[in-house]
Design an enzyme around this catalytic site. Structure first.
Site, PDB file in Angstrom:
ATOM      1  N   GLU A   1      61.809  35.212  75.475  1.00 21.70           N
ATOM      2  CA  GLU A   1      62.651  34.966  73.733  1.00 21.70           C
ATOM      3  C   GLU A   1      63.378  34.138  72.757  1.00 21.70           C
ATOM      4  O   GLU A   1      63.315  33.852  72.095  1.00 21.70           O
ATOM      5  CB  GLU A   1      63.193  36.723  74.462  1.00 21.70           C
ATOM      6  CG  GLU A   1      62.240  37.813  74.463  1.00 21.70           C
ATOM      7  CD  GLU A   1      62.729  39.047  73.633  1.00 21.70           C
ATOM      8  OE1 GLU A   1      63.065  38.908  72.864  1.00 21.70           O
ATOM      9  OE2 GLU A   1      62.189  40.145  75.201  1.00 21.70           O
TER      10      GLU A   1
ATOM     11  N   ASP B   1      62.305  40.058  77.702  1.00 21.77           N
ATOM     12  CA  ASP B   1      63.213  41.079  78.374  1.00 21.77           C
ATOM     13  C   ASP B   1      62.570  41.967  78.750  1.00 21.77           C
ATOM     14  O   ASP B   1      61.737  42.551  78.689  1.00 21.77           O
ATOM     15  CB  ASP B   1      63.498  41.434  76.699  1.00 21.77           C
ATOM     16  CG  ASP B   1      64.940  40.203  76.120  1.00 21.77           C
ATOM     17  OD1 ASP B   1      65.041  39.735  77.251  1.00 21.77           O
ATOM     18  OD2 ASP B   1      65.390  40.469  74.578  1.00 21.77           O
TER      19      ASP B   1
ATOM     20  N   ASP C   1      62.359  45.315  78.452  1.00 24.87           N
ATOM     21  CA  ASP C   1      61.646  46.548  78.392  1.00 24.87           C
ATOM     22  C   ASP C   1      60.531  46.555  76.870  1.00 24.87           C
ATOM     23  O   ASP C   1      60.336  46.277  77.557  1.00 24.87           O
ATOM     24  CB  ASP C   1      63.137  46.599  77.123  1.00 24.87           C
ATOM     25  CG  ASP C   1      63.881  45.419  76.202  1.00 24.87           C
ATOM     26  OD1 ASP C   1      62.933  44.420  75.597  1.00 24.87           O
ATOM     27  OD2 ASP C   1      64.816  45.317  75.650  1.00 24.87           O
TER      28      ASP C   1
ATOM     29  N   GLU D   1      59.820  46.229  73.841  1.00 29.46           N
ATOM     30  CA  GLU D   1      60.070  45.850  73.158  1.00 29.46           C
ATOM     31  C   GLU D   1      59.368  44.072  73.491  1.00 29.46           C
ATOM     32  O   GLU D   1      58.753  43.467  73.175  1.00 29.46           O
ATOM     33  CB  GLU D   1      61.186  45.134  72.519  1.00 29.46           C
ATOM     34  CG  GLU D   1      61.925  46.108  71.251  1.00 29.46           C
ATOM     35  CD  GLU D   1      60.577  46.914  70.799  1.00 29.46           C
ATOM     36  OE1 GLU D   1      60.275  45.763  69.732  1.00 29.46           O
ATOM     37  OE2 GLU D   1      60.237  47.971  70.390  1.00 29.46           O
TER      38      GLU D   1
ATOM     39  N   TYR E   1      71.911  41.913  82.466  1.00 32.80           N
ATOM     40  CA  TYR E   1      71.329  42.716  80.783  1.00 32.80           C
ATOM     41  C   TYR E   1      71.936  43.570  79.890  1.00 32.80           C
ATOM     42  O   TYR E   1      72.338  44.570  80.468  1.00 32.80           O
ATOM     43  CB  TYR E   1      69.761  43.023  81.229  1.00 32.80           C
ATOM     44  CG  TYR E   1      68.820  43.362  80.093  1.00 32.80           C
ATOM     45  CD1 TYR E   1      68.934  41.852  79.397  1.00 32.80           C
ATOM     46  CD2 TYR E   1      68.058  44.024  79.731  1.00 32.80           C
ATOM     47  CE1 TYR E   1      67.600  41.872  77.903  1.00 32.80           C
ATOM     48  CE2 TYR E   1      66.936  44.559  78.355  1.00 32.80           C
ATOM     49  CZ  TYR E   1      67.090  43.539  77.563  1.00 32.80           C
ATOM     50  OH  TYR E   1      66.007  43.446  76.555  1.00 32.80           O
TER      51      TYR E   1
ATOM     52  N   ARG F   1      71.153  45.950  77.249  1.00 31.53           N
ATOM     53  CA  ARG F   1      70.282  46.612  76.412  1.00 31.53           C
ATOM     54  C   ARG F   1      69.633  47.467  78.435  1.00 31.53           C
ATOM     55  O   ARG F   1      69.339  47.604  78.417  1.00 31.53           O
ATOM     56  CB  ARG F   1      68.980  46.271  76.371  1.00 31.53           C
ATOM     57  CG  ARG F   1      69.562  45.377  74.739  1.00 31.53           C
ATOM     58  CD  ARG F   1      68.274  45.383  73.925  1.00 31.53           C
ATOM     59  NE  ARG F   1      68.332  44.934  72.572  1.00 31.53           N
ATOM     60  CZ  ARG F   1      68.224  43.333  72.452  1.00 31.53           C
ATOM     61  NH1 ARG F   1      68.113  42.467  73.359  1.00 31.53           N
ATOM     62  NH2 ARG F   1      69.412  42.634  71.842  1.00 31.53           N
TER      63      ARG F   1
ATOM     64  N   HIS G   1      66.768  49.452  85.843  1.00 35.16           N
ATOM     65  CA  HIS G   1      67.991  48.275  85.306  1.00 35.16           C
ATOM     66  C   HIS G   1      69.438  48.346  85.557  1.00 35.16           C
ATOM     67  O   HIS G   1      69.307  49.500  86.817  1.00 35.16           O
ATOM     68  CB  HIS G   1      67.603  49.013  83.833  1.00 35.16           C
ATOM     69  CG  HIS G   1      67.087  48.111  82.743  1.00 35.16           C
ATOM     70  ND1 HIS G   1      67.017  48.223  81.634  1.00 35.16           N
ATOM     71  CD2 HIS G   1      65.813  48.087  83.295  1.00 35.16           C
ATOM     72  CE1 HIS G   1      65.964  47.841  81.305  1.00 35.16           C
ATOM     73  NE2 HIS G   1      64.874  47.723  82.397  1.00 35.16           N
TER      74      HIS G   1
END
Length: 745
Positions: free
Chosen positions: A11, A84, A86, A88, A307, A309, A354
């Protein structure tokens, strides 16, 4: 194609640079620069009558990056989607695939999905060698969330533009957050203060000063409101003061064990970043992103944390030995427990795949790499480092002692704590409470009673939310997800629904009215339980347990019916006007609390026939003072007027003549550094905070919170400096480049 080439998509450009150095020349690593597609910004972006089909367009500023990806894809044999880990990131990966198909640059590729939870060579190679398929459940969950946000915003916001003011908006998660802030402010305004008193006696035990507090009377423990006035307090003080000494009647001691808390999740990192470092949530996440994507250390890009998030408190099994070795090397082998600590995630629907936020390299302690980090990066990295080590250390052992002294029918008490074994507190103190210490005391010891004093107290209203406490509340209520907290708060600030004062949220007049509108007409969509239920449903979609269309159908059916009803029934005055129990002093009509472009004010209900208005914070009896000079525009009398922004001089013939000018005492001797046409003037914000601005506003919007000084900056030559008052003293600072000079210079 002579040589097989693999294209990797991440990203951010920093992450691309870091990953590129680790995977070698047979890989081309490119950045998408975030989302590459967005919903078309107009009605019809989501089509409820067509199975909620979503119409996307490329993000214009990222078109050049998409073009580069297409060009590279045509030369490659393998595509690794490493956005990433997740929802998104999954949606970005899907959009890239769709765009490559459209540009006929997809069919020849072997497509894989890899996720990096930490930017280390070992983790990246492992992820590339163990790819998986694109998770369409996650993509559908992201699309459902985006569709709901669009349907809510594009259907309620036009109503708000018409009934409140242009630029206002509603949001599925933003609006419940605003409701929390406004509700807390309303609770504060309605709070009724109660008086209560406490009594303390300064004493000496074995020549050690000890403060005793009145604890019980006639063997009954006193509650908070046992003493409610000065007379009662003075009577007790008189009784105690008859005695010059007493004896310790009882001692109660216990040792309690305090365990370390779990390593950081996104939410707890944001909370501690705010509480300990004073960072806004957006700043915490920005710095964490930099640490995750990679820092240049001795010519190498190194991802320093996992990570950022995440809502998991899990630590990877392979990292535990490194953490324990680091604890042994730093604090000694007696600071690790016999077996590693395992924490259980309390957050509902947490993604256990995660990890918690932790350092990726335990051979890079903060003090070793501080030269490679900015000041703020070092602070946050130190916080994450210390928290991770503390989470795997032994408990702290704390001795707590209570000493009791009997005087007639009264019992006084002193409490103290001593840290017996520091344990994890050596690395990280979660509470940072000062522990009061007591001397070695035994029952029967003599106590010299020196001075007894009453203390008046008043109950305080519930505290306003800070960024940290708001994030904590949102998480507990299930509103939003870790990746959304910073954007929620940023939106509230950007829309000017809240102001920050002393790091605490205060709703603005417009924020209050927006919340009123949503509370009156769209209660369901700001209800915390409804919002949390929607988040649960999105999680169900991400696990394949619920269909996207079924959720959107339920959501849209209720929303569309409500929008139709409100569109036909609600007028602007229903939202922006509130009737007061007060008559207009000029025409005897009812006064209204109104919302204007500068905030709330009081005005006559018979406007425009009657033009009476006054600021919200001004009493009706305030007399306008005549100025001894005529209006330069119409020759009518000038008068001293008052507004929320402070006092000023205006024409008595308003609104026919709108001439205004600042009071002489509010005009500084400093020229506006932006337009150089007039002197800066002293003004007040809506909340009463003093600032200095250009009187030519809105043509010139220059303003500064600090007192301007007629002195050019020696560093950047900006025409003025400002006087900034800090706890440590006064600092002369340039408002542009922040260059500081000695206040005596």
């Amino acid at each position: 194609m002579s040589k097989q080439q693999t294209l990797v998509i991440v990203e951010s450009p920093t992450k691309a640079k870091t990953v590129g150095r680790m995977v070698g020349s047979s890989y081309t690593v490119l950045a998408s620069f975030g989302h590459v597609f967005e919903l078309i910004p107009k009605n019809g972006a989501v089509e409820p009558d067509n199975h909620f089909h979503m119409n996307y367009q490329p993000v214009e500023k990222n078109l050049k990056h998409l073009t580069k990806i297409v060009s590279s894809a045509k030369k490659s044999t393998t595509l690794i989607l490493a956005t990433d880990p997740d929802r998104e990131g999954e949606a970005i990966a899907w959009h890239i695939c769709e765009y490559l198909k459209e540009k006929k640059a997809y069919d020849h590729l072997t497509v894989k999905r890899s996720t990096f939870h930490q930017i280390t060579k070992k983790a990246i190679i492992h992820a590339i060698e163990n790819p998986k398929d694109l998770n369409m459940h996650l993509v559908n969950a992201q699309h459902a969330r985006r569709a709901m946000d669009y349907l809510l915003g594009f259907n309620i916001s036009p109503l708000m533009w018409r009934t409140i003011k242009p630029g206002t908006s509603a949001g599925r998660v933003q609006s419940p957050a605003l409701n929390l802030i406004v509700s807390r402010e309303n609770a504060r305004n309605q709070f009724e203060t109660q008086e209560y008193w406490s009594i303390t006696t300064e004493s000496s035990i074995q020549k050690h000063p000890v403060t005793l507090t009145l604890y019980a009377q006639n063997q009954d423990k006193l509650d908070k409101f046992a003493i409610t006035n000065d007379k009662e307090a003075q009577k007790i003080v008189s009784e105690i003061q008859k005695h010059k000494s007493a004896a310790v009647s009882d001692i109660k001691s216990q040792t309690r064990s305090r365990n370390p808390k779990a390593p950081f999740t996104t939410s707890t990192l944001q909370q501690e970043g705010s509480n300990k470092l004073g960072f806004p949530t957006a700043k915490t996440m920005k710095i964490a992103q930099e640490l995750y994507e990679g820092i240049d250390i001795d010519g190498q890009q190194v991802g320093l944390i996992t990570y950022m998030r995440t809502d998991s408190v899990h630590i990877a099994t392979e990292a535990i030995p490194e953490i324990r070795d680091c604890i042994v090397n730093t604090y000694g082998s007696d600071h690790i427990p016999d077996s590693p600590r395992v924490f259980k995630t309390k957050t509902k629907n947490a993604q256990e795949a995660h990890e918690a936020i932790r350092p990726t390299h335990f051979d890079f302690p903060p003090n070793k790499i501080k030269e490679a980090l900015s000041s703020d990066q070092l602070k946050l990295y130190q916080l994450i480092w210390s928290k991770t080590l503390a989470s795997q250390m032994i408990p702290a052992q704390i001795d707590s002692t209570s000493v009791f002294v009997d005087i007639d029918q009264f019992q006084l008490k002193a409490t103290g704590s001593v840290i017996k074994v520091a344990g994890f507190l050596k690395a990280y103190d979660d509470d940072q409470k000062q522990e009061s210490k007591l001397p070695q005391i035994h029952a029967g010891d003599s106590v010299a009673l020196l001075e007894t004093n009453p203390h008046q107290h008043f109950t305080e209203p519930p505290p306003r939310y800070t960024e940290a406490s708001l994030v904590k509340e949102l998480e507990e209520l299930g509103i939003g997800r870790p990746s959304t907290y910073a954007s929620i708060i940023s939106t509230l600030k950007k829309r000017q629904y809240v102001e920050i004062e002393g790091r605490k949220f205060i709703p603005t007049d417009i924020g209050d009215v927006v919340n009123k509108f949503l509370t009156l007409y769209f209660t369901m969509y700001i209800d915390h339980q409804f919002t949390a239920k929607m988040e649960d449903s999105l999680d169900d979609i991400s696990r394949g347990e619920q269909g996207k269309e079924a959720l959107l159908t339920t959501f849209w059916t209720g929303l569309s019916e409500q929008v139709q009803t409100i569109s036909s029934d609600v007028k602007r005055s229903d939202v922006t006007h509130e009737e007061l129990d007060e008559k207009c002093p000029e025409c005897d009509a009812t006064l209204l609390l109104k919302l204007g472009k500068h905030g709330k004010f009081i005005g006559c209900s018979q406007y425009p026939e009657c033009n009476y208005t006054r600021p919200l914070n001004e009493s009706a009896e305030k007399v306008e003072e005549k100025i001894d000079k005529p209006c330069p525009e119409c020759s009518s009398d000038l008068i001293k007027k008052h507004s929320a922004a402070g006092s000023f001089i205006g024409c008595s013939n308003y609104p026919k003549c709108k001439h205004t000018e600042p009071l002489p005492e509010n005009i500084t001797d400093v020229d506006c550094p932006k337009c150089a046409k007039t002197k800066l003037i002293k003004r007040k914000s809506r909340r009463g905070k003093v600032f200095f601005g250009c009187p030519a506003y809105p043509k010139c919007k220059y303003a500064t919170w600090n007192t301007p000084i007629k002195k050019a900056c020696p560093a950047c030559k900006w025409p003025i400096m400002t006087e900034k008052v800090l706890k440590k003293g006064t600092v002369i600072e340039c408002p542009e480049c922040k260059h500081k000079i000695d206040s005596d210079a």
